[in-house]
Motif scaffolding. Structure first.
Motif, PDB file in Angstrom:
ATOM      1  N   SER A  43       0.946  -1.181   0.115  1.00 40.16           N
ATOM      2  CA  SER A  43       0.072   0.028  -0.043  1.00 40.16           C
ATOM      3  C   SER A  43       0.766   1.098   0.102  1.00 40.16           C
ATOM      4  O   SER A  43       0.388   2.314  -0.150  1.00 40.16           O
ATOM      5  N   LEU A  44       2.122   0.982   0.106  1.00 37.64           N
ATOM      6  CA  LEU A  44       3.122   2.483   0.337  1.00 37.64           C
ATOM      7  C   LEU A  44       2.885   3.242  -0.908  1.00 37.64           C
ATOM      8  O   LEU A  44       2.882   4.524  -0.812  1.00 37.64           O
ATOM      9  N   LYS A  45       2.862   2.827  -1.884  1.00 37.36           N
ATOM     10  CA  LYS A  45       2.725   3.533  -3.295  1.00 37.36           C
ATOM     11  C   LYS A  45       1.546   4.492  -3.299  1.00 37.36           C
ATOM     12  O   LYS A  45       1.705   5.756  -3.605  1.00 37.36           O
ATOM     13  N   ALA A  46       0.555   3.746  -2.969  1.00 40.74           N
ATOM     14  CA  ALA A  46      -0.806   4.560  -2.725  1.00 40.74           C
ATOM     15  C   ALA A  46      -0.850   5.705  -1.765  1.00 40.74           C
ATOM     16  O   ALA A  46      -1.490   6.647  -1.957  1.00 40.74           O
ATOM     17  N   TRP A  47      -0.235   5.395  -0.596  1.00 40.99           N
ATOM     18  CA  TRP A  47      -0.393   6.226   0.681  1.00 40.99           C
ATOM     19  C   TRP A  47       0.528   7.558   0.101  1.00 40.99           C
ATOM     20  O   TRP A  47       0.171   8.463   0.656  1.00 40.99           O
ATOM     21  N   LEU A  80      -6.383   5.995   3.290  1.00 40.91           N
ATOM     22  CA  LEU A  80      -5.955   6.666   4.345  1.00 40.91           C
ATOM     23  C   LEU A  80      -6.504   6.111   5.570  1.00 40.91           C
ATOM     24  O   LEU A  80      -5.586   6.078   6.887  1.00 40.91           O
ATOM     25  N   ALA A  81      -7.483   5.420   5.765  1.00 44.33           N
ATOM     26  CA  ALA A  81      -8.062   4.774   6.876  1.00 44.33           C
ATOM     27  C   ALA A  81      -7.091   3.526   7.271  1.00 44.33           C
ATOM     28  O   ALA A  81      -6.565   3.428   8.471  1.00 44.33           O
ATOM     29  N   ASP A  82      -6.742   2.813   6.250  1.00 43.91           N
ATOM     30  CA  ASP A  82      -5.687   1.496   6.269  1.00 43.91           C
ATOM     31  C   ASP A  82      -4.308   2.135   6.885  1.00 43.91           C
ATOM     32  O   ASP A  82      -3.859   1.574   7.756  1.00 43.91           O
ATOM     33  N   VAL A 138      -0.926   2.833  11.788  1.00 46.20           N
ATOM     34  CA  VAL A 138       0.095   3.484  12.613  1.00 46.20           C
ATOM     35  C   VAL A 138      -0.546   3.191  14.238  1.00 46.20           C
ATOM     36  O   VAL A 138       0.354   3.266  15.076  1.00 46.20           O
ATOM     37  N   ARG A 139      -1.764   3.103  14.363  1.00 47.86           N
ATOM     38  CA  ARG A 139      -2.542   2.932  15.644  1.00 47.86           C
ATOM     39  C   ARG A 139      -2.041   1.357  16.144  1.00 47.86           C
ATOM     40  O   ARG A 139      -1.654   1.530  17.183  1.00 47.86           O
ATOM     41  N   ASP A 140      -2.007   0.414  15.149  1.00 49.45           N
ATOM     42  CA  ASP A 140      -1.429  -0.883  15.415  1.00 49.45           C
ATOM     43  C   ASP A 140      -0.165  -0.924  15.931  1.00 49.45           C
ATOM     44  O   ASP A 140       0.495  -1.567  16.771  1.00 49.45           O
ATOM     45  N   SER A 165      -1.168  10.540   8.462  1.00 47.30           N
ATOM     46  CA  SER A 165      -1.379   9.647   9.593  1.00 47.30           C
ATOM     47  C   SER A 165      -2.242  10.006  10.670  1.00 47.30           C
ATOM     48  O   SER A 165      -2.739   9.298  11.375  1.00 47.30           O
ATOM     49  N   SER A 166      -2.519  11.290  10.343  1.00 45.28           N
ATOM     50  CA  SER A 166      -3.514  11.995  11.469  1.00 45.28           C
ATOM     51  C   SER A 166      -4.277  13.080  10.814  1.00 45.28           C
ATOM     52  O   SER A 166      -3.522  13.752   9.961  1.00 45.28           O
ATOM     53  N   SER A 167      -5.396  13.176  11.087  1.00 46.45           N
ATOM     54  CA  SER A 167      -6.055  14.412  10.670  1.00 46.45           C
ATOM     55  C   SER A 167      -5.602  15.576  10.968  1.00 46.45           C
ATOM     56  O   SER A 167      -5.670  16.755  10.249  1.00 46.45           O
ATOM     57  N   ALA A 168      -4.776  15.712  12.174  1.00 47.88           N
ATOM     58  CA  ALA A 168      -4.315  16.805  12.563  1.00 47.88           C
ATOM     59  C   ALA A 168      -2.671  17.034  12.406  1.00 47.88           C
ATOM     60  O   ALA A 168      -2.058  18.085  12.637  1.00 47.88           O
TER      61      ALA A 168
END
Length: 463
Positions: free
Chosen positions: A169-173, A182-184, A189-191, A224-227
Motif C-alpha cells: 500500500s506504500l505507493k498509494a499512500w 487513508l483509513a488503512d 500507525v495505531r497498531d 497519519s492523522s487528521s491533525a
C-alpha cells in the motif's frame, strides 16, 4: 581429488557469508569452469548461499533498507550491515522447517509466506535481545549508540510483520490515497503504537527507508492523522523528526553550494542541478503538506533556505552575460562622425578557457529551468535568456557583415568566432537563430571552409 573436509566447508561458509552478491556470482562462474569434486562441492555451497540470501531478502524485505545509509544523505535510522547476516543466521535456525515456504512465488499463497516472514522476524527480535554481542559486537560502535541501536533493531523486527502487510500500500499512500486507503494507514500507525509506545514513529522509519524520494515521507506524516498536517500539532509530536531531517538536508545542500562557481558544464548539469532539483522538491512538498505557523521555527528555516538559494542563483545568473562577453570579445568602432558601436573582435583566436566558462554559465540557464520559479529567480532567468538571444544574434550579424566586407585577413579565425556564437545560441535553445547564423556563415567570405566549435547542442539531462 578428495571432497572438501568439514573444516574446509565451515571456513568457506563463513567466508562466503561475507562476500558481496556480485562477487558471489563471479565465484559461481569460476567454479562452473573448474573440474573435480571440490569444484562441485564449492558450486553446491555457492548455490546454497544464494538461496539463503534470497530467503533472507524476502523475510526481512521491509527492513533491508535500514541496513544501509540513504543515497540522498538524509539522516535516517541505520544499522550495521554486518548485523543483518548475523541476526538472520540465528533466527533461521529455529525456523528451519518453514524456510522452504519462502521459495513460494504463487500470489495465492502470499498470506502464508507473510506469516512465515513474521515468525522469522519475531525470532530475529528475540535474537537481538538475547544474543546482542553476537548480533552487534561491542567493538562496532560506542556503547551508548550501540545500546540505542540494539533497542531500535529489536523494535524494528517487532514491527516487521505489520510492515510486510503495509508495503503493497506504500505507493498509494504517497500518491493520491482514497478514504479507505487513508483509513488503512491510520490503522497501521495505531497498531504499531499498540506494539510499542513509540511504534508510530518506528513504523514511519521503516516506510521512510523504503522511499527513494525522501520528501514523500511528509505525505505519510500528514496522512497519519487528521491533525498531523499542522505545524502547531506536528512540532510537538514524535513525527517532527522527519520534517527536521528534511529541512536539515536542504540546509546542508545550501551550505554546500554557497561558495560554488561552475568551471565546466558537468559542474552545472551534475552537482548544482542535483542540489537545486532535490531542494526544490522538498520545499515544494513542505508547502503542500505542512501548514507552517507564521513565525514558526520551521517556517523561518524554510524561508532562510529559499532566500540563500535565491541569492546564490541570482549571482550565478547575473554572471552569465559577462562570461559570454569574455568568450566573444567586442571592440568599440567609429561609424560616422562621433558615433561608435560595439563590433566583434574577430582578429583574436578563440579562448578555449573562456568558451568553457561561458558554456557552463549557459548550461545554468537550462539546468534551472524547472526550479528557478521555486526560488523566485524565473523572471531573472527569462530576462537573461532573452537578452542573450538578442546580443548573440546581433554579434553574429555584425561579424558576418564585417567578414563579407573583407575587412579581416584571417577569415577562418573570424568564422570560428561566429561559429562559437552559433553554438551558444544552440545551447540556449535558440535553434532557428543558430541555424540562420550557420547558414549565412557557410557562404560568407572566401572560401567557406570554417569548422564550428564542437559545442554540446543536445538538451542537458537531469543529474
Amino acid at each position: 581429488m578428495a571432497d572438501l573436509s568439514i573444516a574446509h566447508r565451515a571456513a568457506l561458509a563463513q567466508l562466503l557469508g561475507n562476500v558481496p552478491d556480485g562477487t558471489l556470482t563471479q565465484l559461481a562462474l569460476l567454479a562452473a569452469g573448474m573440474a573435480g569434486s571440490r569444484a562441485r562441492d564449492l558450486e553446491e555451497m555457492l548455490d546454497a548461499e544464494r538461496l539463503d540470501r534470497v530467503r533472507r531478502a524476502r523475510a526481512f524485505a521491509p527492513l533491508l533498507p535500514l541496513f544501509r545509509a540513504r543515497p540522498d544523505g538524509v539522516a535516517s535510522m541505520v544499522f550495521p550491515a554486518g548485523s543483518m547476516s548475523r541476526v538472520w543466521g540465528i533466527a533461521r535456525r529455529g525456523e528451519a522447517d518453514f524456510l522452504s515456504i519462502l521459495d513460494d512465488d504463487d500470489e495465492r499463497n502470499i498470506g502464508r509466506v507473510t506469516q512465515v516472514c513474521g515468525r522469522i522476524c519475531v525470532a530475529a527480535a528475540a535474537a537481538v535481545r538475547d544474543q546482542a554481542e553476537t548480533v552487534w559486537p561491542a567493538a562496532w560502535s560506542e556503547p551508548e549508540a550501540r545500546e540505542k541501536g540494539l533497542t531500535d533493531l529489536a523494535c524494528s523486527f517487532d514491527l516487521a510483520l505489520l510492515a510486510h502487510r503495509a508495503m503493497p500500500s506504500l505507493k498509494a499512500w504517497v500518491g493520491r490515497p482514497t478514504a479507505d486507503q487513508l483509513a488503512d494507514l491510520r490503522l497501521l500507525v495505531r497498531d504499531a503504537a499498540e506494539i510499542a509506545p513509540d511504534g508510530a514513529q518506528r513504523m514511519l522509519e521503516i516506510l521512510f527507508a523504503n522511499l527513494a524520494d525522501a520528501a514523500l515521507v511528509l505525505r505519510l506524516v500528514s496522512h497519519s492523522s487528521s491533525a498531523a498536517g499542522r505545524e502547531v500539532f506536528l512540532a510537538e509530536s514524535e513525527l517532527a523528526v522527519f520534517v527536521e531531517r528534511l529541512i536539515g538536508a536542504v540546509e546542508d545542500r545550501v551550505a554546500r553550494i554557497s561558495g560554488w562557481r561552475p568551471a565546466d558544464v558537468k559542474d552545472v548539469v551534475g552537482p548544482l542541478q542535483e542540489v537545486l532539483t532535490w531542494s526544490a522538491g522538498v520545499l515544494t512538498e513542505l508547502d503542500m503538506t505542512i501548514e507552517m505557523r507564521p513565525g514558526g521555527v520551521w517556517g523561518k528555516q524554510v524561508r532562510d533556505a529559499r532566500i540563500r538559494i535565491n541569492e546564490k542563483l541570482s549571482r550565478l545568473l547575473g554572471s552569465v552575460e559577462g562570461a559570454v562577453d569574455k568568450a566573444l570579445p567586442t571592440i568599440r568602432a567609429q561609424t560616422s562622425g562621433r558615433m561608435t558601436r560595439l563590433v566583434p573582435r574577430l582578429d583574436v583566436p578563440v579562448n578555449d578557457e573562456a568558451v568553457q566558462a561561458a558554456t557552463a554559465s549557459l548550461a545554468l540557464l537550462r539546468a534551472v529551468r524547472t526550479t528557478a520559479g521555486v526560488f523566485g529567480c524565473e523572471q531573472q532567468r527569462w530576462s537573461v535568456l532573452e537578452a542573450l538571444k538578442e546580443s548573440l544574434a546581433a554579434y553574429a550579424d555584425a561579424g558576418l557583415e564585417t567578414i563579407n566586407a573583407g575587412d579581416w585577413p584571417d577569415e577562418t579565425l573570424a568564422l570560428n568566432m561566429i561559429g562559437t556564437a552559433a553554438g551558444f545560441l544552440e545551447l540556449i535553445e535558440a535553434t532557428d537563430a543558430a541555424r540562420t547564423v550557420r547558414r549565412r556563415a557557410a557562404v560568407a567570405g572566401t572560401p567557406p571552409t570554417f569548422k564550428p566549435l564542437n559545442l554540446p547542442t543536445r538538451p542537458f539531462q537531469a543529474a
